[in-house]
Design an enzyme around this catalytic site. Structure first.
Site, PDB file in Angstrom:
ATOM      1  N   HIS A 196       0.945  -1.065   0.097  1.00 45.72           N
ATOM      2  CA  HIS A 196       0.127   0.119   0.079  1.00 45.72           C
ATOM      3  C   HIS A 196       0.716   1.239  -0.063  1.00 45.72           C
ATOM      4  O   HIS A 196       2.051   1.202  -0.004  1.00 45.72           O
ATOM      5  CB  HIS A 196      -0.942   0.165   1.275  1.00 45.72           C
ATOM      6  CG  HIS A 196      -2.086  -0.996   1.140  1.00 45.72           C
ATOM      7  ND1 HIS A 196      -3.025  -0.922   2.074  1.00 45.72           N
ATOM      8  CD2 HIS A 196      -2.024  -2.378   0.739  1.00 45.72           C
ATOM      9  CE1 HIS A 196      -3.897  -1.992   1.794  1.00 45.72           C
ATOM     10  NE2 HIS A 196      -3.162  -3.039   1.220  1.00 45.72           N
TER      11      HIS A 196
ATOM     12  N   GLU B 289       3.053  -0.332   4.217  1.00 41.80           N
ATOM     13  CA  GLU B 289       2.686   0.914   3.564  1.00 41.80           C
ATOM     14  C   GLU B 289       4.109   1.528   3.178  1.00 41.80           C
ATOM     15  O   GLU B 289       4.924   1.796   4.155  1.00 41.80           O
ATOM     16  CB  GLU B 289       2.226   1.707   4.655  1.00 41.80           C
ATOM     17  CG  GLU B 289       0.765   1.220   5.162  1.00 41.80           C
ATOM     18  CD  GLU B 289      -0.382   1.597   4.321  1.00 41.80           C
ATOM     19  OE1 GLU B 289      -0.150   2.491   3.247  1.00 41.80           O
ATOM     20  OE2 GLU B 289      -1.467   1.070   4.755  1.00 41.80           O
TER      21      GLU B 289
END
Length: 203
Positions: free
Chosen positions: A77, A170
């Site tokens: 992500h 992330e």
């Protein structure tokens, strides 16, 4: 959240079957493991109906996961610098965030730490927080549900349905990095990706 939804308006990040609730309900009723499994949990019938709100992309990924016995996975992500690990969904259904560890919490924390400590952007001592959360204070890892609850996440589904250990990385503060930044992003993550994959044979 721009770019998160499919053309049909489905958020793929929340589109997998919620197996967590079924497991926790069974645990609360002392049905685990003799009457209800705590791994390889079957997909609920409602999720297989033709009119269920399941994206074709989600169905394809589930089929792929069922055909190949993956043991380690990561989904990538953007928008933060942190590694999250299951569970992603809070056990207390009405809480937006709550520490919700799996039975394999130590393994998940290790896997997340391996990635976070070898990711150049996360490991940089002088780096600043992306937004308001300073994940560096916790080693750039966090239990997903303790950050924000995600019902129907791929991480939780992979773990409960196929026994695959999956984390979310992330990668960058920038949700949509420019093409010119991609070589730097690759360098930031190359060694982390390789070390993470090597954990399959580390045990």
């Amino acid at each position: 959240a721009s770019g998160r939804w499919t053309y049909e308006g489905i958020d793929l990040n929340h589109n997998f079957a919620d197996l967590n609730t079924a497991l926790w309900d069974a645990e609360d009723n002392d049905l685990v493991p003799h009457q209800f499994p705590n791994h390889y949990i079957p997909i609920p019938e409602y999720y297989t109906f033709a009119n269920a709100t399941v994206a074709p992309e989600t169905r394809a990924v589930i089929d792929w996961m069922q055909r190949y016995p993956f043991v380690l996975s990561a989904n990538l992500h953007g928008g933060e610098l942190v590694v999250t690990y299951p569970f992603d969904m809070t056990r207390t259904y009405w809480k937006a965030q709550e520490l919700t560890p799996t039975a394999d919490d130590g393994v998940f924390r290790w896997l997340a730490t391996v990635y976070a400590t070898s990711n150049l952007a996360m490991a940089r001592e002088e780096r600043r927080p992306c937004h308001y959360d300073d994940f560096a204070r916790a080693g750039n890892i966090i239990n997903g549900a303790n950050w924000h609850t995600v019902p129907g996440s791929m991480n939780d589904f992979s773990y409960l349905h196929t026994n695959c250990f999956e984390i979310t990385v992330e990668l960058s503060c920038d949700k949509f990095p420019h093409a010119s930044e991609l070589p730097t992003e690759w360098e930031n993550n190359r060694e982390a990706l390789l070390l993470y994959m090597e954990q399959v044979g580390a045990g």
